[in-house]
Scaffold this motif. Structure first.
Motif, PDB file in Angstrom:
ATOM      1  N   TYR A   1       0.682  -1.222   0.108  1.00  0.00           N
ATOM      2  CA  TYR A   1      -0.047   0.030   0.027  1.00  0.00           C
ATOM      3  C   TYR A   1       0.881   1.410  -0.012  1.00  0.00           C
ATOM      4  O   TYR A   1       0.508   2.270  -0.657  1.00  0.00           O
ATOM      5  CB  TYR A   1      -0.815  -0.036   1.121  1.00  0.00           C
ATOM      6  N   LYS A   2       1.998   1.043   0.960  1.00  0.00           N
ATOM      7  CA  LYS A   2       2.859   2.280   1.154  1.00  0.00           C
ATOM      8  C   LYS A   2       3.343   2.797  -0.358  1.00  0.00           C
ATOM      9  O   LYS A   2       3.550   3.979  -0.904  1.00  0.00           O
ATOM     10  CB  LYS A   2       4.045   1.887   1.913  1.00  0.00           C
ATOM     11  N   LEU A   3       3.569   1.556  -1.159  1.00  0.00           N
ATOM     12  CA  LEU A   3       4.459   1.838  -2.422  1.00  0.00           C
ATOM     13  C   LEU A   3       3.230   2.378  -3.287  1.00  0.00           C
ATOM     14  O   LEU A   3       3.591   3.186  -4.462  1.00  0.00           O
ATOM     15  CB  LEU A   3       4.937   0.670  -2.910  1.00  0.00           C
ATOM     16  N   TRP A   4       2.070   1.715  -3.371  1.00  0.00           N
ATOM     17  CA  TRP A   4       0.909   1.912  -3.974  1.00  0.00           C
ATOM     18  C   TRP A   4       0.539   3.371  -3.992  1.00  0.00           C
ATOM     19  O   TRP A   4       0.074   4.142  -5.130  1.00  0.00           O
ATOM     20  CB  TRP A   4      -0.040   1.233  -3.616  1.00  0.00           C
TER      21      TRP A   4
ATOM     22  N   ILE B   1      -7.805 -17.396   6.651  1.00  0.00           N
ATOM     23  CA  ILE B   1      -8.110 -17.996   8.002  1.00  0.00           C
ATOM     24  C   ILE B   1      -9.703 -18.518   8.154  1.00  0.00           C
ATOM     25  O   ILE B   1      -9.748 -19.278   8.994  1.00  0.00           O
ATOM     26  CB  ILE B   1      -7.703 -16.826   8.700  1.00  0.00           C
ATOM     27  N   ARG B   2     -10.465 -17.653   7.427  1.00  0.00           N
ATOM     28  CA  ARG B   2     -11.887 -18.197   7.365  1.00  0.00           C
ATOM     29  C   ARG B   2     -12.441 -18.160   8.871  1.00  0.00           C
ATOM     30  O   ARG B   2     -13.121 -19.052   9.221  1.00  0.00           O
ATOM     31  CB  ARG B   2     -11.944 -19.432   6.759  1.00  0.00           C
ATOM     32  N   LYS B   3     -12.369 -16.735   9.462  1.00  0.00           N
ATOM     33  CA  LYS B   3     -13.132 -16.681  10.573  1.00  0.00           C
ATOM     34  C   LYS B   3     -13.738 -15.481  10.926  1.00  0.00           C
ATOM     35  O   LYS B   3     -13.288 -14.171  10.091  1.00  0.00           O
ATOM     36  CB  LYS B   3     -11.856 -16.799  11.974  1.00  0.00           C
ATOM     37  N   PRO B   4     -14.818 -15.268  11.698  1.00  0.00           N
ATOM     38  CA  PRO B   4     -15.198 -13.989  11.871  1.00  0.00           C
ATOM     39  C   PRO B   4     -14.318 -12.982  12.436  1.00  0.00           C
ATOM     40  O   PRO B   4     -13.497 -13.252  13.204  1.00  0.00           O
ATOM     41  CB  PRO B   4     -16.479 -14.083  12.672  1.00  0.00           C
ATOM     42  N   GLY B   5     -14.282 -11.802  11.847  1.00  0.00           N
ATOM     43  CA  GLY B   5     -13.513 -10.744  12.298  1.00  0.00           C
ATOM     44  C   GLY B   5     -12.256 -10.475  11.554  1.00  0.00           C
ATOM     45  O   GLY B   5     -11.495  -9.471  11.896  1.00  0.00           O
ATOM     46  N   ILE B   6     -11.953 -11.390  10.659  1.00  0.00           N
ATOM     47  CA  ILE B   6     -10.484 -11.593  10.182  1.00  0.00           C
ATOM     48  C   ILE B   6     -10.553 -10.234   9.318  1.00  0.00           C
ATOM     49  O   ILE B   6      -9.500  -9.602   9.405  1.00  0.00           O
ATOM     50  CB  ILE B   6     -10.187 -12.755   9.686  1.00  0.00           C
ATOM     51  N   ALA B   7     -11.443 -10.138   8.492  1.00  0.00           N
ATOM     52  CA  ALA B   7     -11.499  -9.078   7.224  1.00  0.00           C
ATOM     53  C   ALA B   7     -11.218  -7.845   7.790  1.00  0.00           C
ATOM     54  O   ALA B   7     -10.444  -6.932   7.666  1.00  0.00           O
ATOM     55  CB  ALA B   7     -12.745  -9.319   6.306  1.00  0.00           C
ATOM     56  N   LEU B   8     -12.265  -7.511   9.066  1.00  0.00           N
ATOM     57  CA  LEU B   8     -11.932  -6.201   9.632  1.00  0.00           C
ATOM     58  C   LEU B   8     -10.838  -6.044  10.389  1.00  0.00           C
ATOM     59  O   LEU B   8      -9.960  -5.012  10.066  1.00  0.00           O
ATOM     60  CB  LEU B   8     -13.072  -6.063  10.648  1.00  0.00           C
ATOM     61  N   LEU B   9     -10.238  -7.170  10.958  1.00  0.00           N
ATOM     62  CA  LEU B   9      -8.860  -6.683  11.704  1.00  0.00           C
ATOM     63  C   LEU B   9      -7.756  -6.670  10.658  1.00  0.00           C
ATOM     64  O   LEU B   9      -6.866  -5.695  10.801  1.00  0.00           O
ATOM     65  CB  LEU B   9      -8.563  -8.148  12.478  1.00  0.00           C
ATOM     66  N   ALA B  10      -7.766  -7.285   9.542  1.00  0.00           N
ATOM     67  CA  ALA B  10      -6.964  -7.335   8.410  1.00  0.00           C
ATOM     68  C   ALA B  10      -6.660  -5.914   7.803  1.00  0.00           C
ATOM     69  O   ALA B  10      -5.874  -5.277   7.729  1.00  0.00           O
ATOM     70  CB  ALA B  10      -6.962  -8.220   7.425  1.00  0.00           C
ATOM     71  N   GLU B  11      -8.146  -5.253   7.481  1.00  0.00           N
ATOM     72  CA  GLU B  11      -8.064  -3.955   7.174  1.00  0.00           C
ATOM     73  C   GLU B  11      -7.600  -2.930   8.168  1.00  0.00           C
ATOM     74  O   GLU B  11      -6.826  -2.045   7.786  1.00  0.00           O
ATOM     75  CB  GLU B  11      -9.305  -3.383   6.746  1.00  0.00           C
ATOM     76  N   LEU B  12      -7.888  -2.981   9.215  1.00  0.00           N
ATOM     77  CA  LEU B  12      -7.356  -2.254  10.394  1.00  0.00           C
ATOM     78  C   LEU B  12      -5.891  -2.254  10.469  1.00  0.00           C
ATOM     79  O   LEU B  12      -5.214  -1.246  10.652  1.00  0.00           O
ATOM     80  CB  LEU B  12      -8.117  -2.460  11.562  1.00  0.00           C
ATOM     81  N   ALA B  13      -5.435  -3.378  10.354  1.00  0.00           N
ATOM     82  CA  ALA B  13      -3.891  -3.734  10.838  1.00  0.00           C
ATOM     83  C   ALA B  13      -3.166  -3.202   9.575  1.00  0.00           C
ATOM     84  O   ALA B  13      -2.157  -2.496   9.684  1.00  0.00           O
ATOM     85  CB  ALA B  13      -3.591  -4.997  11.040  1.00  0.00           C
ATOM     86  N   ALA B  14      -3.632  -3.331   8.183  1.00  0.00           N
ATOM     87  CA  ALA B  14      -3.096  -2.789   7.068  1.00  0.00           C
ATOM     88  C   ALA B  14      -2.915  -1.391   7.370  1.00  0.00           C
ATOM     89  O   ALA B  14      -2.116  -0.526   7.068  1.00  0.00           O
ATOM     90  CB  ALA B  14      -3.663  -3.358   5.916  1.00  0.00           C
ATOM     91  N   ALA B  15      -4.203  -0.866   7.663  1.00  0.00           N
ATOM     92  CA  ALA B  15      -4.187   0.652   7.602  1.00  0.00           C
ATOM     93  C   ALA B  15      -2.959   1.209   8.842  1.00  0.00           C
ATOM     94  O   ALA B  15      -2.515   2.163   8.485  1.00  0.00           O
ATOM     95  CB  ALA B  15      -5.531   1.217   7.869  1.00  0.00           C
ATOM     96  N   GLN B  16      -3.159   0.644   9.970  1.00  0.00           N
ATOM     97  CA  GLN B  16      -2.313   1.024  10.954  1.00  0.00           C
ATOM     98  C   GLN B  16      -0.636   0.785  10.507  1.00  0.00           C
ATOM     99  O   GLN B  16       0.123   1.567  10.816  1.00  0.00           O
ATOM    100  CB  GLN B  16      -2.601  -0.118  12.070  1.00  0.00           C
ATOM    101  N   GLY B  17      -0.460  -0.125   9.715  1.00  0.00           N
ATOM    102  CA  GLY B  17       0.833  -0.523   9.303  1.00  0.00           C
ATOM    103  C   GLY B  17       1.294   0.647   8.436  1.00  0.00           C
ATOM    104  O   GLY B  17       2.383   1.284   8.473  1.00  0.00           O
ATOM    105  N   GLU B  18       0.379   0.736   7.439  1.00  0.00           N
ATOM    106  CA  GLU B  18       0.405   2.083   6.568  1.00  0.00           C
ATOM    107  C   GLU B  18       0.872   3.201   7.237  1.00  0.00           C
ATOM    108  O   GLU B  18       1.672   4.204   6.868  1.00  0.00           O
ATOM    109  CB  GLU B  18      -0.507   2.254   5.673  1.00  0.00           C
ATOM    110  N   PHE B  19       0.157   3.599   8.180  1.00  0.00           N
ATOM    111  CA  PHE B  19       0.144   4.801   8.936  1.00  0.00           C
ATOM    112  C   PHE B  19       1.491   4.804   9.883  1.00  0.00           C
ATOM    113  O   PHE B  19       2.238   5.898   9.793  1.00  0.00           O
ATOM    114  CB  PHE B  19      -0.933   4.928  10.033  1.00  0.00           C
ATOM    115  N   LEU B  20       1.914   3.748  10.297  1.00  0.00           N
ATOM    116  CA  LEU B  20       3.285   3.723  11.096  1.00  0.00           C
ATOM    117  C   LEU B  20       4.177   4.008  10.048  1.00  0.00           C
ATOM    118  O   LEU B  20       5.380   4.455  10.644  1.00  0.00           O
ATOM    119  CB  LEU B  20       3.375   2.337  11.930  1.00  0.00           C
TER     120      LEU B  20
END
Lengths: 264, 196
Positions: free
Chosen positions: B24-27, B60-79
């Motif tokens: 994302y950062k490169l994108w 991973i196929r569990k509830p909450g993963i999609a949300l967590l992944a998007e948030l973590a990716a955003a957090q990562g890009e932010f950091l």
């Protein structure tokens, strides 16, 4: 691989990280409801001063990181300037239709992106990720399994970068040739993304299992290596922000730079 | 089937998300650069920003993963000092919720291509809603707004839906996903068959 950036810690480094994050998030949501470009202009001058003199980083770092901001300003304002709706036409050529309203709306959007860009740079330059996650566990009661996972994942990034370089060299040594155009892109993505993802998932799985064994996911009665609390620097940060918002508000009413006050 | 997220699920999701946040950062600069041209060519590559959610969920196929992944990716890009700053966290939230809603509608049990594409549309709709506040997109001329919406939807279906689906399918072949997916009823059935 190690990246070290030297800096002088300033008072911004000592603010409680989760407090800083929450304040900036609140500011972001608040700014979504500001439609006056004059206000943003005064706002941005204060943040620029803080960015230039408050982070304690070298001039080279500060300067380099500021370059993308100009691109953001252009890219977030041009679309609205050229294609926005409006009544007072200034210029019309083919599809491009610049009006007074769309022009100031575009400027407003550009300024807003710059405010957010600067604030986040300010945050990233003055916050150590480790402190941020320890603070979210202690002040915001984030579950330790989330916080420690974040920290472990950050530690894995340099390994991933190293693996990427190894992979590139290995492919080069073996003389891999790519097709031209879109097909070549697809081949490249396949050759890089799949081994990198697979390897990282395997490593993450191994580390997670051992972290679980060592009770990193335990919730209650934890002790922490770093203790983070609130200091008077937090109050100083909060007050200076409020004062600057008030000054910006008064100035934007008294000394208008752009002849519009409402761009929505 | 254990539905709550364990530390293993969380760590793997975040690692996947962080790999994407580097992309994302490169994108970002690429997107901004194309954006200066106008006419929403940039929207065709916008879908890349939702990809962490669908890829992580399909693995991973569990509830909450999609949300967590998007948030973590955003957090990562932010950091890493991503150029859009704090706004990323809110975009991550709405996009993740968009994906999560679609997967929840199928009770987290369908991992087919069309569900992935629907999730991509969900994320795109989430981002468009926030764009009304952040980018005033509703004040664009009508033809231009239509172009923006169509370009973003097409881009996200192709990247977040189709591309993510085949990427995970290729990952499945490496065997790495077997260890981390929750056991399904099929697995229990197979075990019982073996016992007999």
């Amino acid at each position: 691989m190690s990246i070290s950036i030297s800096y002088q810690p300033t008072w911004l480094h000592q603010i409680n990280p989760s407090f800083k994050l929450l304040t900036l998030t609140a500011l972001f949501i608040g700014l979504l409801f500001v439609h006056n470009p004059n206000f943003l202009l005064y706002m941005i001058t204060g943040i620029v001063v803080l960015y230039l003199f408050g982070t304690g980083h070298r001039w080279k770092v500060i300067g380099l990181l500021a370059i993308p901001l100009t691109i953001i300003f252009l890219s977030s304002s041009t679309t609205m300037i050229f294609f926005g709706e409006g009544e007072q036409t200034w210029f019309k050529f083919g599809l491009i239709h610049i009006t007074e309203e769309s022009f100031y709306r575009g400027i407003h959007l550009g300024l807003r992106s710059m405010v957010f860009g600067l604030l986040s740079l300010l945050f990233a330059l003055t916050t150590r990720p480790v402190y941020l996650f320890y603070s979210t566990m202690q002040q915001l009661k984030l579950k330790p399994k989330y916080a420690y996972s974040f920290m472990a994942a950050i530690r894995m990034l340099p390994i991933i970068v190293e693996e990427f370089q190894t992979l590139r060299q290995a492919l080069k040594v073996r003389g891999v040739q790519y097709s031209k155009g879109m097909k070549g892109m697809y081949e490249k993505v396949k050759l890089y993304a799949i081994p990198l993802l697979a390897q990282s998932i395997r490593r993450a799985h191994r580390i997670a299992v051992s972290m679980e064994a060592k009770q990193f996911s335990k919730n209650n009665k934890r002790t922490f290596y770093y203790h983070l609390g609130y200091t008077n620097k937090d109050l100083l940060f909060f007050l200076s922000l409020v004062v600057w918002l008030m000054i910006s508000y008064v100035c934007s009413n008294q000394f208008t730079v752009f002849p519009v006050e409402y761009v929505r | 089937m254990r539905k709550t997220l364990t530390l293993t699920d969380i760590l793997i999701t975040i690692v996947i998300a962080f790999i994407f946040s580097v992309i994302y950062k490169l994108w970002g600069p690429l997107y901004s650069f194309i954006g200066i041209l106008g006419l929403h060519v940039d929207q065709l590559i916008y879908g890349m920003w939702f990809m962490a959610a669908t890829v992580a969920f399909l693995i991973i196929r569990k509830p909450g993963i999609a949300l967590l992944a998007e948030l973590a990716a955003a957090q990562g890009e932010f950091l890493f000092g991503g150029q859009w700053g704090i706004s990323l966290l809110l975009y991550g939230l709405v996009q993740g919720l968009g994906c999560e809603l679609i997967f929840a509608m199928y009770r987290y049990k369908s991992y087919r291509l069309y569900v992935t594409c629907l999730a991509a549309i969900g994320a795109a709709v989430g981002s468009l809603l926030l764009d009304v506040f952040y980018g005033y997109i509703d004040s664009l001329a009508l033809w231009n707004l239509t172009l923006l919406i169509v370009a973003r939807l097409v881009g996200s279906i192709l990247i977040t839906g189709v591309f993510a689906y085949y990427l995970v399918e290729a990952l499945d072949k490496t065997g790495v996903t077997k260890a981390i997916r929750p056991v399904s009823n099929d697995d229990y059935q197979r075990l019982e068959d073996e016992m007999r």
